[in-house]
Design a protein around this motif. Sequence first.
Motif, PDB file in Angstrom:
ATOM      1  N   VAL A   1      -7.595  11.716  -8.651  1.00  0.00           N
ATOM      2  CA  VAL A   1      -7.084  11.297  -7.345  1.00  0.00           C
ATOM      3  C   VAL A   1      -7.910  10.132  -6.805  1.00  0.00           C
ATOM      4  CG1 VAL A   1      -6.740  12.005  -4.943  1.00  0.00           C
ATOM      5  CG2 VAL A   1      -6.123  13.564  -6.804  1.00  0.00           C
ATOM      6  N   LEU A   2      -9.217  10.185  -7.035  1.00  0.00           N
ATOM      7  CA  LEU A   2     -10.094   9.101  -6.591  1.00  0.00           C
ATOM      8  C   LEU A   2      -9.696   7.786  -7.251  1.00  0.00           C
ATOM      9  CD1 LEU A   2     -12.690   8.953  -4.749  1.00  0.00           C
ATOM     10  CD2 LEU A   2     -13.976   8.886  -6.886  1.00  0.00           C
ATOM     11  N   SER A   3      -9.417   7.833  -8.557  1.00  0.00           N
ATOM     12  CA  SER A   3      -8.988   6.631  -9.272  1.00  0.00           C
ATOM     13  C   SER A   3      -7.664   6.114  -8.726  1.00  0.00           C
ATOM     14  CB  SER A   3      -8.867   6.925 -10.773  1.00  0.00           C
ATOM     15  OG  SER A   3     -10.117   7.292 -11.324  1.00  0.00           O
ATOM     16  N   TRP A   4      -6.748   7.030  -8.443  1.00  0.00           N
ATOM     17  CA  TRP A   4      -5.465   6.636  -7.863  1.00  0.00           C
ATOM     18  C   TRP A   4      -5.674   5.987  -6.499  1.00  0.00           C
ATOM     19  CZ3 TRP A   4      -3.815   8.720  -3.207  1.00  0.00           C
ATOM     20  CH2 TRP A   4      -2.566   8.276  -2.771  1.00  0.00           C
ATOM     21  N   ALA A   5      -6.532   6.588  -5.674  1.00  0.00           N
ATOM     22  CA  ALA A   5      -6.773   6.048  -4.336  1.00  0.00           C
ATOM     23  C   ALA A   5      -7.358   4.645  -4.417  1.00  0.00           C
ATOM     24  CB  ALA A   5      -7.714   6.971  -3.561  1.00  0.00           C
ATOM     25  N   LYS A   6      -8.287   4.457  -5.337  1.00  0.00           N
ATOM     26  CA  LYS A   6      -8.937   3.155  -5.475  1.00  0.00           C
ATOM     27  C   LYS A   6      -7.941   2.082  -5.884  1.00  0.00           C
ATOM     28  CE  LYS A   6     -13.103   1.143  -7.499  1.00  0.00           C
ATOM     29  NZ  LYS A   6     -14.271   1.375  -8.378  1.00  0.00           N
ATOM     30  N   GLU A   7      -6.966   2.453  -6.689  1.00  0.00           N
ATOM     31  CA  GLU A   7      -5.970   1.499  -7.165  1.00  0.00           C
ATOM     32  C   GLU A   7      -4.893   1.218  -6.129  1.00  0.00           C
ATOM     33  OE1 GLU A   7      -4.465   3.238 -10.700  1.00  0.00           O
ATOM     34  OE2 GLU A   7      -6.285   2.867 -11.880  1.00  0.00           O
ATOM     35  N   ASN A   8      -4.776   2.083  -5.117  1.00  0.00           N
ATOM     36  CA  ASN A   8      -3.675   1.960  -4.169  1.00  0.00           C
ATOM     37  C   ASN A   8      -4.104   1.452  -2.797  1.00  0.00           C
ATOM     38  OD1 ASN A   8      -0.807   3.205  -5.092  1.00  0.00           O
ATOM     39  ND2 ASN A   8      -2.489   4.126  -6.239  1.00  0.00           N
ATOM     40  N   VAL A   9      -5.246   0.811  -2.744  1.00  0.00           N
ATOM     41  CA  VAL A   9      -5.639   0.117  -1.526  1.00  0.00           C
ATOM     42  C   VAL A   9      -5.967  -1.316  -1.893  1.00  0.00           C
ATOM     43  CG1 VAL A   9      -6.533   2.155  -0.324  1.00  0.00           C
ATOM     44  CG2 VAL A   9      -8.057   0.832  -1.797  1.00  0.00           C
ATOM     45  N   ASP A  10      -5.950  -2.182  -0.923  1.00  0.00           N
ATOM     46  CA  ASP A  10      -6.285  -3.575  -1.162  1.00  0.00           C
ATOM     47  C   ASP A  10      -7.728  -3.665  -1.646  1.00  0.00           C
ATOM     48  OD1 ASP A  10      -7.534  -6.244   0.009  1.00  0.00           O
ATOM     49  OD2 ASP A  10      -5.403  -6.603  -0.338  1.00  0.00           O
ATOM     50  N   GLN A  11      -7.941  -4.200  -2.820  1.00  0.00           N
ATOM     51  CA  GLN A  11      -9.261  -4.195  -3.422  1.00  0.00           C
ATOM     52  C   GLN A  11     -10.247  -5.098  -2.684  1.00  0.00           C
ATOM     53  OE1 GLN A  11     -10.257  -2.111  -5.980  1.00  0.00           O
ATOM     54  NE2 GLN A  11      -8.268  -1.231  -5.484  1.00  0.00           N
ATOM     55  N   GLU A  12      -9.752  -6.127  -2.034  1.00  0.00           N
ATOM     56  CA  GLU A  12     -10.655  -7.062  -1.366  1.00  0.00           C
ATOM     57  C   GLU A  12     -11.128  -6.532  -0.026  1.00  0.00           C
ATOM     58  OE1 GLU A  12     -10.296 -11.557   0.362  1.00  0.00           O
ATOM     59  OE2 GLU A  12      -9.622 -11.205  -1.694  1.00  0.00           O
ATOM     60  N   ASN A  13     -10.246  -5.825   0.663  1.00  0.00           N
ATOM     61  CA  ASN A  13     -10.602  -5.303   1.981  1.00  0.00           C
ATOM     62  C   ASN A  13      -9.834  -4.013   2.240  1.00  0.00           C
ATOM     63  OD1 ASN A  13     -11.724  -5.072   4.493  1.00  0.00           O
ATOM     64  ND2 ASN A  13     -11.184  -7.136   5.153  1.00  0.00           N
ATOM     65  N   PRO A  14     -10.239  -2.922   1.571  1.00  0.00           N
ATOM     66  CA  PRO A  14      -9.466  -1.683   1.646  1.00  0.00           C
ATOM     67  C   PRO A  14      -9.480  -1.057   3.035  1.00  0.00           C
ATOM     68  CG  PRO A  14     -10.989  -1.689  -0.223  1.00  0.00           C
ATOM     69  CD  PRO A  14     -11.367  -2.827   0.652  1.00  0.00           C
ATOM     70  N   ARG A  15      -8.377  -0.416   3.374  1.00  0.00           N
ATOM     71  CA  ARG A  15      -8.263   0.359   4.607  1.00  0.00           C
ATOM     72  C   ARG A  15      -7.744   1.741   4.251  1.00  0.00           C
ATOM     73  NH1 ARG A  15      -7.059  -2.766   9.312  1.00  0.00           N
ATOM     74  NH2 ARG A  15      -6.498  -0.803  10.320  1.00  0.00           N
ATOM     75  N   LEU A  16      -8.387   2.771   4.764  1.00  0.00           N
ATOM     76  CA  LEU A  16      -8.008   4.134   4.406  1.00  0.00           C
ATOM     77  C   LEU A  16      -6.698   4.562   5.063  1.00  0.00           C
ATOM     78  CD1 LEU A  16     -11.353   6.144   4.411  1.00  0.00           C
ATOM     79  CD2 LEU A  16     -10.160   5.034   2.518  1.00  0.00           C
ATOM     80  N   GLU A  17      -6.257   3.839   6.101  1.00  0.00           N
ATOM     81  CA  GLU A  17      -5.022   4.243   6.775  1.00  0.00           C
ATOM     82  C   GLU A  17      -3.845   4.314   5.813  1.00  0.00           C
ATOM     83  OE1 GLU A  17      -7.209   2.176   7.893  1.00  0.00           O
ATOM     84  OE2 GLU A  17      -7.394   2.174  10.081  1.00  0.00           O
ATOM     85  N   TYR A  18      -3.860   3.492   4.797  1.00  0.00           N
ATOM     86  CA  TYR A  18      -2.767   3.497   3.825  1.00  0.00           C
ATOM     87  C   TYR A  18      -2.669   4.850   3.114  1.00  0.00           C
ATOM     88  CZ  TYR A  18       0.255   1.893   0.026  1.00  0.00           C
ATOM     89  OH  TYR A  18       1.288   1.745  -0.851  1.00  0.00           O
ATOM     90  N   LEU A  19      -3.831   5.523   2.982  1.00  0.00           N
ATOM     91  CA  LEU A  19      -3.877   6.794   2.272  1.00  0.00           C
ATOM     92  C   LEU A  19      -3.809   7.990   3.205  1.00  0.00           C
ATOM     93  CD1 LEU A  19      -6.786   5.919  -0.195  1.00  0.00           C
ATOM     94  CD2 LEU A  19      -4.342   5.728  -0.635  1.00  0.00           C
ATOM     95  N   THR A  20      -4.200   7.810   4.463  1.00  0.00           N
ATOM     96  CA  THR A  20      -4.309   8.949   5.376  1.00  0.00           C
ATOM     97  C   THR A  20      -3.119   9.114   6.313  1.00  0.00           C
ATOM     98  OG1 THR A  20      -5.505   7.603   7.009  1.00  0.00           O
ATOM     99  CG2 THR A  20      -6.833   8.773   5.368  1.00  0.00           C
ATOM    100  N   GLU A  21      -2.220   8.141   6.340  1.00  0.00           N
ATOM    101  CA  GLU A  21      -1.154   8.199   7.341  1.00  0.00           C
ATOM    102  C   GLU A  21      -0.113   9.274   7.041  1.00  0.00           C
ATOM    103  OE1 GLU A  21       1.338   4.406   5.446  1.00  0.00           O
ATOM    104  OE2 GLU A  21       0.764   4.441   7.551  1.00  0.00           O
ATOM    105  N   GLN A  22      -0.041   9.761   5.815  1.00  0.00           N
ATOM    106  CA  GLN A  22       0.878  10.858   5.514  1.00  0.00           C
ATOM    107  C   GLN A  22       0.452  11.529   4.214  1.00  0.00           C
ATOM    108  OE1 GLN A  22       4.773   9.126   5.013  1.00  0.00           O
ATOM    109  NE2 GLN A  22       4.406   8.609   2.890  1.00  0.00           N
ATOM    110  N   THR A  23       1.055  12.668   3.900  1.00  0.00           N
ATOM    111  CA  THR A  23       0.776  13.357   2.650  1.00  0.00           C
ATOM    112  C   THR A  23       1.290  12.523   1.477  1.00  0.00           C
ATOM    113  OG1 THR A  23       0.946  15.507   3.721  1.00  0.00           O
ATOM    114  CG2 THR A  23       1.149  15.470   1.331  1.00  0.00           C
ATOM    115  N   ASN A  24       0.467  12.385   0.445  1.00  0.00           N
ATOM    116  CA  ASN A  24       0.817  11.604  -0.733  1.00  0.00           C
ATOM    117  C   ASN A  24       1.283  12.536  -1.847  1.00  0.00           C
ATOM    118  OD1 ASN A  24      -0.460   8.779   0.070  1.00  0.00           O
ATOM    119  ND2 ASN A  24      -1.955  10.354   0.605  1.00  0.00           N
ATOM    120  N   ILE A  25       2.460  12.273  -2.397  1.00  0.00           N
ATOM    121  CA  ILE A  25       3.029  13.110  -3.449  1.00  0.00           C
ATOM    122  C   ILE A  25       2.807  12.415  -4.794  1.00  0.00           C
ATOM    123  CG2 ILE A  25       5.010  14.464  -4.173  1.00  0.00           C
ATOM    124  CD1 ILE A  25       4.148  14.981  -1.300  1.00  0.00           C
TER     125      ILE A  25
END
Length: 370
Positions: A215-239
């Motif tokens: 899941v950590l690897s998935w999270a790292k790949e699914n945020v902007d690598q230059e300036n990541p924001r956690l809101e993309y991952l926390t705003e709803q449940t991820n399936i």
Amino acid sequence: MENNGHIVNGVGECLDEDVDLVFEDENKETRWSSLNKLRKARQLCDQILVIGAHEVPVHRAVLATASGYLLDLFLKLEEEGPAPQNGMCTCKLKEIDYESFIYLLDYAYTSRLEVPGEHVRSVYRAAIQLKMPAAARACSQFLAANMSSSNCIGVRQFAKEAELKQTADEYIRNNINEVTVSKNFYGLPRVAVVIIGADSELVESSDDRHMFNLVLSWAKENVDQENPRLEYLTEQTNILYLNSDNTLTDTKNISDDRRKDDLVRDYTQKTKNRKNLTPSKEPGNKLQVSPGGTVVRKFSINPDGLITEKEWSIIATYQLKDKTYLAIAMLNGTLATISIHYRTGKSNSGSGSDEPDSPDSVTPKLPVMT
């Protein structure tokens, strides 16, 4: 005539060119105290540091010997030109806490660091920023020796030294029950994940830390690598879908029969128009310099604007209930929690599922312990 010192070499020997005089002044501390009095009286100062709404007159030479950060600044100022006549060079320090700076300023002038316990963490952070390793190490040792379930979350969030990180990690793992009911724990950002595609036997035999690392690897790949924001991952449940090769795929990216599942279909619809949260780049930690109050100069100890990768790691894992797990993790340098719920059984139209189809309803509640 008073002599507050003693000769440590050359006593009792004939005067000879080969004999050196070594005199040790016993008033060394008095001289440091005198320097500090001059600073407080704003006498013989050659620099004004502006921190927030406060102006702090200082002696460059004193602070340059105590802070690598300020040494860089003062050397840079000399390269850019001399201070204005009949005035002192004025520098505005950004992102430095004033109260923490004053504790470190007293330390620079006296070699004695005295900080109330509740301020040690902020002074530690300021010492790291100002490149004052001895002061930072003293704060680090204090924090490690006074670790508790109520403060370990905050200590881990700001820890920079490997030894302090390790101490905090071990404390969290060894006291997970107490930590997960602390006030600071409930204030952490939370990434909720539901994993489909895993059968019951795999869930029972799998290593939860291994799955969290996926899941950590998935999270790292699914945020902007230059300036990541956690809101993309926390705003709803991820399936996420667990593939046969033990990798995870966000179900919004699949296009086969697995989308017939009501839970997946609802999640895909919600995420279809979700914007990638890419914030505007914030300025780095710069110093605005205004000599004489007329010309503005800027100084940065990171002139190339280099971006250093922040920490991504799993600190501790915890089973909440059957098929539901929790982890405390560092996500791009931010302490957060990750919850995983395995949705086993058939995944078509919700039939055979052991949980409701709504993403919100499968988000597990945090533990309540006594």
